[in-house]
Design a protein around this motif. Structure first.
Motif, short mmCIF file in Angstrom:
data_model
loop_
_atom_site.label_atom_id
_atom_site.label_comp_id
_atom_site.label_asym_id
_atom_site.label_seq_id
_atom_site.Cartn_x
_atom_site.Cartn_y
_atom_site.Cartn_z
N ILE A 65 14.81 30.73 34.50
CA ILE A 65 14.49 32.46 33.98
C ILE A 65 14.92 32.28 32.41
O ILE A 65 16.24 31.79 32.17
CB ILE A 65 15.31 33.43 34.70
N ALA A 66 14.17 32.57 31.56
CA ALA A 66 14.56 32.52 30.28
C ALA A 66 14.12 33.81 29.59
O ALA A 66 13.19 34.70 30.00
CB ALA A 66 14.04 31.45 29.74
N CYS A 67 14.42 34.19 28.34
CA CYS A 67 14.22 35.25 27.62
C CYS A 67 13.17 35.13 26.26
O CYS A 67 13.31 33.90 25.80
CB CYS A 67 15.53 35.95 27.24
N GLU A 68 12.31 35.76 26.13
CA GLU A 68 11.39 35.55 25.33
C GLU A 68 12.27 35.60 23.75
O GLU A 68 13.11 36.61 23.65
CB GLU A 68 10.31 36.78 24.95
N LEU A 113 9.42 26.22 38.21
CA LEU A 113 8.69 27.69 37.78
C LEU A 113 9.74 28.33 36.73
O LEU A 113 10.91 28.25 36.72
CB LEU A 113 9.01 28.67 38.97
N ILE A 114 8.96 28.39 35.53
CA ILE A 114 9.89 28.91 34.28
C ILE A 114 9.13 30.43 34.04
O ILE A 114 7.93 30.20 33.95
CB ILE A 114 9.66 28.08 33.02
N THR A 115 10.05 31.01 33.88
CA THR A 115 9.66 32.74 33.78
C THR A 115 10.32 33.18 32.65
O THR A 115 11.36 33.02 32.45
CB THR A 115 10.12 33.49 34.83
N TRP A 116 9.69 33.39 31.49
CA TRP A 116 9.98 34.31 30.38
C TRP A 116 10.04 35.62 30.80
O TRP A 116 8.79 36.32 30.91
CB TRP A 116 9.08 33.80 29.14
N TYR A 117 11.14 36.34 30.22
CA TYR A 117 11.05 37.99 30.16
C TYR A 117 11.62 38.40 28.84
O TYR A 117 12.32 37.58 28.04
CB TYR A 117 12.24 38.22 31.22
N GLY A 118 10.87 39.41 28.45
CA GLY A 118 11.39 40.20 27.27
C GLY A 118 12.21 41.40 27.60
O GLY A 118 12.70 41.65 28.84
N ILE A 119 12.41 41.98 26.61
CA ILE A 119 13.09 43.45 26.63
C ILE A 119 12.20 44.31 27.40
O ILE A 119 11.25 44.50 27.41
CB ILE A 119 13.29 44.01 25.23
N PRO A 120 13.09 44.86 28.43
CA PRO A 120 12.44 45.98 29.46
C PRO A 120 11.47 46.95 28.60
O PRO A 120 11.95 47.50 27.58
CB PRO A 120 13.37 46.49 30.15
N GLN A 121 10.28 47.50 29.25
CA GLN A 121 9.47 48.37 28.55
C GLN A 121 9.30 49.33 29.59
O GLN A 121 8.88 49.41 30.80
CB GLN A 121 8.36 47.93 28.02
N LEU A 122 9.71 50.60 29.49
CA LEU A 122 9.45 51.85 30.11
C LEU A 122 7.84 52.14 30.43
O LEU A 122 7.13 52.17 29.38
CB LEU A 122 9.84 53.10 29.71
N GLY A 154 17.83 41.58 27.61
CA GLY A 154 17.69 42.93 26.75
C GLY A 154 17.92 44.25 27.38
O GLY A 154 17.85 44.20 28.68
N THR A 155 18.11 45.16 26.55
CA THR A 155 18.64 46.47 27.24
C THR A 155 17.87 47.44 26.39
O THR A 155 17.82 47.25 24.95
CB THR A 155 20.02 46.89 27.20
N THR A 156 16.90 48.29 26.93
CA THR A 156 16.41 49.56 25.93
C THR A 156 17.33 50.31 25.42
O THR A 156 18.55 50.58 25.77
CB THR A 156 15.32 50.17 26.72
N GLU A 157 17.02 50.95 24.15
CA GLU A 157 17.51 52.15 23.71
C GLU A 157 17.44 53.32 24.62
O GLU A 157 16.53 53.30 25.48
CB GLU A 157 17.15 52.57 22.37
N PRO A 158 18.42 54.42 24.51
CA PRO A 158 18.02 55.48 25.40
C PRO A 158 16.74 56.10 25.04
O PRO A 158 16.34 56.22 23.91
CB PRO A 158 19.33 56.57 24.88
N ILE A 159 16.11 56.33 26.23
CA ILE A 159 14.59 56.97 26.11
C ILE A 159 14.66 58.15 26.80
O ILE A 159 15.14 58.43 27.87
CB ILE A 159 13.74 56.03 26.98
N GLU A 160 14.18 59.28 26.25
CA GLU A 160 14.27 60.81 26.63
C GLU A 160 13.15 60.80 27.64
O GLU A 160 11.99 60.51 27.49
CB GLU A 160 14.11 61.64 25.41
N PHE A 161 13.34 61.65 28.52
CA PHE A 161 12.35 62.21 29.54
C PHE A 161 12.61 63.74 29.80
O PHE A 161 13.89 64.01 29.79
CB PHE A 161 12.23 61.34 30.74
N LEU A 162 11.52 64.43 30.37
CA LEU A 162 11.88 65.92 30.64
C LEU A 162 11.63 66.20 31.90
O LEU A 162 10.64 65.72 32.69
CB LEU A 162 10.93 66.56 29.77
#
Length: 487
Positions: free
Chosen positions: A232-235, A313-322, A386-394
């Motif tokens: 498991i690797a990171c983009e 199996l090589i899997t590349w992951y990026g920063i999470p996206q909501l 990676g970690t996302t910045e705080p994302i607002e939701f209502l």
């Protein structure tokens, strides 16, 4: 006895150049077993920082050192092995001279990590690199006999013991293993040797399990998966280099064929060109996830071909996206009064954890008792990508109380998120049903007065009317609840 693994040494002008395979990165750790000594070398710092030198300055007994440019990964080599039987395992690491008969210049230390469960789906190298997994055996004492390891020093007979700084015992105590357990062995050269020159050594496994049957003490089928455990690797990480030279065939190569199944669905999608001698290496770049295979035709013809049947199996992951925050229960989506419940939906298939409003991370993407109004979510990839910045939701809802005392906190009451509703109207009543105030999506809220007179502490009722879009048809909806005025 199976073929000697990675014993490829060439003699040039009286100099011993160790060309046995080496991996200075955990993610491409070389699978080994106990049926023969392993000739290798500590060589280079690797393509990726397994231990971030700005964050991880110590792992077990291994330290970064006082030299500013130093780090834990100073001329390193990584191996991975799987216990084949229950029992006792040890090993000897013997430092060798670069020139036969010369002086040994390396100062070898080691750290052993595990046991890991291969079925857990965890990224073991991330656990090692971020400090979540600490070594279970570790030694960096001065190697006066050129030996370090686990068990008994074969030169002076000193029995291994728990590591103690200054003990001058270069051996740790025996390791009791259970069949199927995975272990990672990290060998480094602590000497201030920044020139990257290889420092040869020999690794030999020992212990009662090896004495009983060196072919089964460690699971040699893992070595047949010579491309290594899944990665498991990171983009954005450095390229990953796979090597056919790690196979039991060693350098007995006539030709090499690389293939890839990008979807990991059992269908080969492409044949890829290798690099280096015989095309024995394959460079995998981000973000080309897939299962990679290699077929080696041997020069000697015995065996005629060598294949890692399982591939890697090589899997590349990026920063999470909501993707979305799915509101399960609020004033709009449920007939329940409270609590308000949500579920976090993320794009991709990483190993994620979630936190809302600055709280602790949890694996479950569902949160209960979420406060009404504006909230924040943070998503972390547990693979270290990676970690996302705080994302607002209502969350549309209402406060259960308010305190109109002029301090600027909870001075007005309103339905939070009312501006997102279609044609909203809020009617506030006292306990006798008298209408006190009407609000809409543009008003600030109710300040707890009626005709300029402050009303007393009590429970008050409200009715929220709005229109909801049900499959393209706007349907009138009404919600009735109560709240408390506190003075």
């Amino acid at each position: 006895m199976r073929a000697l693994f990675c014993a490829i040494c060439c003699l040039f002008l009286g100099l011993l150049t160790t060309s046995a395979q080496n991996s200075p990165d955990c993610r491409t750790a070389i699978p080994v077993c106990a049926d023969a000594p392993i000739m290798s070398a500590t060589d280079g710092g690797g393509d990726i920082d397994d231990f971030d030198p700005m964050v991880i300055t110590q792992t077990g007994c291994l330290e970064k050192g006082s030299v500013a440019s130093a780090n834990i990964e100073n001329n390193t080599s990584w191996y991975v092995f799987r216990a084949g039987t229950d029992g006792q395992i040890g090993f000897d690491i013997e430092a060798l001279p670069v020139i036969p008969g010369g002086i040994v210049t390396s100062e070898l230390d080691f750290a052993l990590y595990g046991p890991f469960d291969q079925t857990s789906g965890q990224n073991f190298c991330t656990l090692v690199g971020n400090g979540s997994a600490q070594p279970i055996r570790c030694n960096y004492e001065v190697n006066v006999t050129n030996y370090t390891g686990i068990g008994v020093n074969p030169v002076d007979g000193r029995v291994g013991a728990p590591f103690v700084v200054g003990s001058q015992n270069t051996y740790d105590e025996w390791l009791d293993v259970t069949a199927g357990e995975i272990y990672y062995l990290f060998v480094n050269n602590y000497n201030t040797n920044f020139n990257g020159d290889p420092e040869p050594f020999m690794l030999t496994f020992t212990g009662t399990s090896v004495d009983a049957d060196q072919n089964t003490a460690l699971d040699c089928t893992l070595r047949d998966e010579f491309l290594g455990l899944d990665i498991i690797a990171c983009e954005g990480d450095p390229d990953i280099t796979l090597s056919a030279l790690n196979s039991p065939a060693g350098s007995d190569i006539a030709s090499v064929t690389w293939t890839v199944d990008y979807e990991d669905d059992g269908t080969i999608d492409a044949t890829l060109p290798g690099t280096g001698p015989f095309g024995a290496e394959l460079v995998v770049t981000s973000p080309n996830s897939g299962r990679y295979f290699v077929e080696i035709s041997t020069a000697s013809g015995t065996p005629p071909t060598v294949i890692d049947n399982g591939g890697i199996l090589i899997t590349w992951y990026g920063i999470p996206q909501l993707d979305q925050v799915m509101v399960i229960d609020d004033l709009v989506n449920s007939d329940q009064t409270d609590p308000y419940n949500i579920e976090i939906v993320v794009q991709g298939t990483g190993d994620y954890e979630y936190a809302i409003n600055g709280g602790e991370f949890q694996d479950d993407p569902q949160f209960f008792d979420v406060p009404p109004g504006i909230n924040t979510v943070v998503i972390n990839d547990k693979n270290g990508c990676g970690t996302t910045e705080p994302i607002e939701f209502l969350v549309v809802g209402y406060p259960k109380f308010f305190t109109p005392n002029g301090d600027g906190i909870h001075d007005n009451w309103n339905v939070l998120g009312i501006e997102t509703l279609s044609n909203p109207a809020v009617f506030i009543f006292d306990r006798y049903g008298k209408l006190l105030k009407q609000l809409d999506g543009t008003t600030l809220g109710w300040d707890g007065t009626f005709n300029g007179r402050a009303l007393p502490s009590s429970d008050y009722w409200f009715r929220l009317d709005y229109e909801r879009d049900d499959n393209g048809v706007f349907v009138a909806r009404s919600v009735r609840r109560h709240f408390t005025l506190v003075r």
